[in-house]
Structure formats: C-alpha cells, structure tokens
Design an enzyme around this catalytic site. Structure first.
Site, PDB file in Angstrom:
ATOM      1  N   GLY A  75       0.786  -1.227   0.000  1.00  0.00           N
ATOM      2  CA  GLY A  75       0.000   0.000   0.000  1.00  0.00           C
ATOM      3  C   GLY A  75       0.818   1.276   0.000  1.00  0.00           C
ATOM      4  O   GLY A  75       0.274   2.361   0.170  1.00  0.00           O
ATOM      5  N   GLN A  76       2.139   1.173  -0.202  1.00  0.00           N
ATOM      6  CA  GLN A  76       2.973   2.382  -0.244  1.00  0.00           C
ATOM      7  C   GLN A  76       2.624   3.171  -1.497  1.00  0.00           C
ATOM      8  O   GLN A  76       2.652   2.644  -2.608  1.00  0.00           O
ATOM      9  CB  GLN A  76       4.457   2.021  -0.245  1.00  0.00           C
ATOM     10  CG  GLN A  76       5.368   3.232  -0.225  1.00  0.00           C
ATOM     11  CD  GLN A  76       6.854   2.857  -0.188  1.00  0.00           C
ATOM     12  OE1 GLN A  76       7.219   1.689  -0.276  1.00  0.00           O
ATOM     13  NE2 GLN A  76       7.703   3.855  -0.055  1.00  0.00           N
ATOM     14  N   VAL A  78       3.771   6.632  -1.813  1.00  0.00           N
ATOM     15  CA  VAL A  78       4.773   7.688  -1.972  1.00  0.00           C
ATOM     16  C   VAL A  78       6.135   7.009  -2.039  1.00  0.00           C
ATOM     17  O   VAL A  78       6.429   6.136  -1.229  1.00  0.00           O
ATOM     18  CB  VAL A  78       4.720   8.664  -0.767  1.00  0.00           C
ATOM     19  CG1 VAL A  78       5.827   9.698  -0.850  1.00  0.00           C
ATOM     20  CG2 VAL A  78       3.353   9.328  -0.681  1.00  0.00           C
ATOM     21  N   HIS A  82       8.295   6.667   5.001  1.00  0.00           N
ATOM     22  CA  HIS A  82       7.717   7.567   6.002  1.00  0.00           C
ATOM     23  C   HIS A  82       6.903   6.745   6.995  1.00  0.00           C
ATOM     24  O   HIS A  82       6.304   5.732   6.628  1.00  0.00           O
ATOM     25  CB  HIS A  82       6.856   8.665   5.362  1.00  0.00           C
ATOM     26  CG  HIS A  82       5.747   8.148   4.509  1.00  0.00           C
ATOM     27  ND1 HIS A  82       5.952   7.589   3.264  1.00  0.00           N
ATOM     28  CD2 HIS A  82       4.418   8.078   4.727  1.00  0.00           C
ATOM     29  CE1 HIS A  82       4.793   7.219   2.750  1.00  0.00           C
ATOM     30  NE2 HIS A  82       3.833   7.494   3.627  1.00  0.00           N
ATOM     31  N   HIS A  84       3.874   6.748   9.790  1.00  0.00           N
ATOM     32  CA  HIS A  84       2.682   7.446  10.279  1.00  0.00           C
ATOM     33  C   HIS A  84       2.592   7.273  11.795  1.00  0.00           C
ATOM     34  O   HIS A  84       2.738   6.162  12.304  1.00  0.00           O
ATOM     35  CB  HIS A  84       1.413   6.841   9.659  1.00  0.00           C
ATOM     36  CG  HIS A  84       1.335   6.982   8.183  1.00  0.00           C
ATOM     37  ND1 HIS A  84       0.547   7.934   7.570  1.00  0.00           N
ATOM     38  CD2 HIS A  84       1.930   6.284   7.182  1.00  0.00           C
ATOM     39  CE1 HIS A  84       0.660   7.816   6.268  1.00  0.00           C
ATOM     40  NE2 HIS A  84       1.498   6.823   6.004  1.00  0.00           N
TER      41      HIS A  84
END
Length: 125
Positions: A75-76, A78, A82, A84
């Site tokens: 589901g990445q 970008v 990073h 969350h």
C-alpha cells in the site's frame, strides 16, 4: 512540528485522525531496504517522542498506531519511506480490518516459516 539533522515530522495533509503525523527521513530512501539503519533509528526516535507526547495527554489520544507501508503491494503510495504516527481514541471509528486474512496457520507451518526466516537472517552479510 519537528525537525533535526536526520528527520522531519509534520501533520499529514489527509489525516485519518486529528493530529496524524508523518515522520520522514531527510535522506532519500524508497523503501526500508534502502534506508540505512541509523536513519531508521532516527525515524523511530522521533516517532517514539511524538507518540509519547500524544499518550501523555488523554485529550490527544488514548492510544497510538504506528504505520509504515513498504512497497506497492503493502500500500505504499509515496516513493519515500515515512512512518505514520496516528493518535487513537476508543470511539474514533478507525478500524484496522483483517477481513482478508487467511485461515490461521498450523503450528508446523509457523515453525517452518520461522525456520526459513532464521536461516535468511543468519546468512545476511
């Protein structure tokens, strides 16, 4: 919100809950395998600090989820690692659903997978 030599942290522009923060390493890395361990440690330290502040005040949160998607299949969306930091409240309506989870594996299957991972970890450089 937070910035140092290794990471920046800022509010998510599309938060799932109020106060949803992204912790991003300054050094570019598409996925975890590209992220040097010290940079990953810096991301974790910043997320840990932010989560601790959120948990210290019940007005902020009653719990915290940390979420990192590594790779398109996970589901990445970008092309930069990073993490969350998502403040949670008992009644926030956000659900992490496991509807698509397969049936529970047998003890033998778990042992086999664990042994495979142990072998792979031992053969790492």
């Amino acid at each position: 919100m937070h910035a140092d030599d290794d990471v920046v942290a800022f509010l998510d522009a599309v938060p799932v809950n109020t106060g949803h923060v992204l912790v991003v390493p300054r050094r570019h890395a598409v996925g975890l395998v590209d992220l040097p361990v010290p940079a990953g440690e810096a991301v974790w330290r910043a997320a840990h600090r932010i989560a601790a502040v959120m948990r210290a005040d019940p007005a902020w949160s009653e719990g915290v989820n940390l979420h990192l998607s590594d790779g398109e299949a996970a589901g990445q969306r970008v092309g930069h690692v990073h993490l969350h930091v998502i403040p949670r409240r008992r009644d926030d309506g956000l659900r992490i659903v496991e509807d698509n989870a397969p049936a529970r594996p047998s003890r033998a299957e778990l042992d086999s997978v664990a042994a495979s991972l142990v072998r792979a970890l031992r053969s790492e450089p």
